[in-house]
Enzyme design. Structure first.
Site, PDB file in Angstrom:
ATOM      1  N   HIS A 124     -21.757  12.570  14.969  1.00 15.22           N
ATOM      2  CA  HIS A 124     -20.266  12.191  14.162  1.00 15.22           C
ATOM      3  C   HIS A 124     -19.532  12.331  15.914  1.00 15.22           C
ATOM      4  CE1 HIS A 124     -20.925  15.412  11.250  1.00 15.22           C
ATOM      5  NE2 HIS A 124     -21.025  13.763  10.247  1.00 15.22           N
ATOM      6  N   TYR A 144     -15.106  24.515  18.282  1.00 11.13           N
ATOM      7  CA  TYR A 144     -14.488  23.148  18.129  1.00 11.13           C
ATOM      8  C   TYR A 144     -13.811  23.168  18.416  1.00 11.13           C
ATOM      9  CZ  TYR A 144     -18.036  21.171  15.196  1.00 11.13           C
ATOM     10  OH  TYR A 144     -19.596  21.448  14.023  1.00 11.13           O
TER      11      TYR A 144
END
Length: 176
Positions: free
Chosen positions: A57, A126
């Site tokens: 991504h 994250y």
């Protein structure tokens, strides 16, 4: 904690230490002073089972620096350098990140990111320097033949969205 530079400019490995006792362990995962001039404003957690691939991504318009750490489990983490003027453009870097090895990864803006889950349960943290923009999301196929990534699987579990990611060649033609 120790920071290790890689051959990819700006890509850093953070080696932590787990301090074990009879209760479990304690580990420092992030220190702001290691990332001067970086403002991590968006934090996310994903939970995945074994054999899942998430990625590769990136954000087209609102690029993000990413801090990745595993709270539980083990992942084969992969980044692709998409910075046109970089010496490592179009190349990938892979690393095992796990709760046991106390390793984290700092990925500068301009990379695609993904990972393969190696254990029964994998919880990944994250930190991002920009918010997610759904309309600016993009993905590159995990098994793109040009990139030749040596994934530890041939038959992963992949979302329908990630099955429709584009090739690296198409990315170059559309966005460079």
């Amino acid at each position: 904690m120790k920071i290790i530079n890689t051959k990819f400019y700006g890509l850093k490995i953070i080696e932590g230490v787990n301090h074990y006792d009879k209760r479990g362990y304690f580990r420092e995962t992030f220190k702001n002073n290691f990332f001067k001039n970086k403002n991590f404003i968006f934090w996310c957690v994903s939970k995945s089972k074994k054999n899942v691939i998430r990625g590769l991504h990136l954000q087209k318009k609102f690029q993000q620096d990413i801090f990745v750490s595993v709270l539980k489990g083990k992942i084969f983490d992969v980044v692709i350098d998409l910075r046109k003027k970089s010496n490592t453009y179009g190349k990938y870097h892979s690393i095992i990140v796990s709760d046991k090895n106390s390793t984290s990864l700092f990925v500068p803006a301009g990379f695609a990111h993904g990972y393969y889950c190696l254990e029964k349960e994998n919880i990944v943290l994250y930190g991002l320097t920009n918010y997610r923009s759904k309309k600016n999301e993009l993905g590159i196929l995990w098994n793109d033949k040009t990139l030749k990534i040596k994934w530890p699987t041939k038959k992963p579990i992949i979302s329908s969205k990630d099955k429709n990611n584009i090739t690296f060649e198409k990315y170059k033609n559309l966005y460079l």
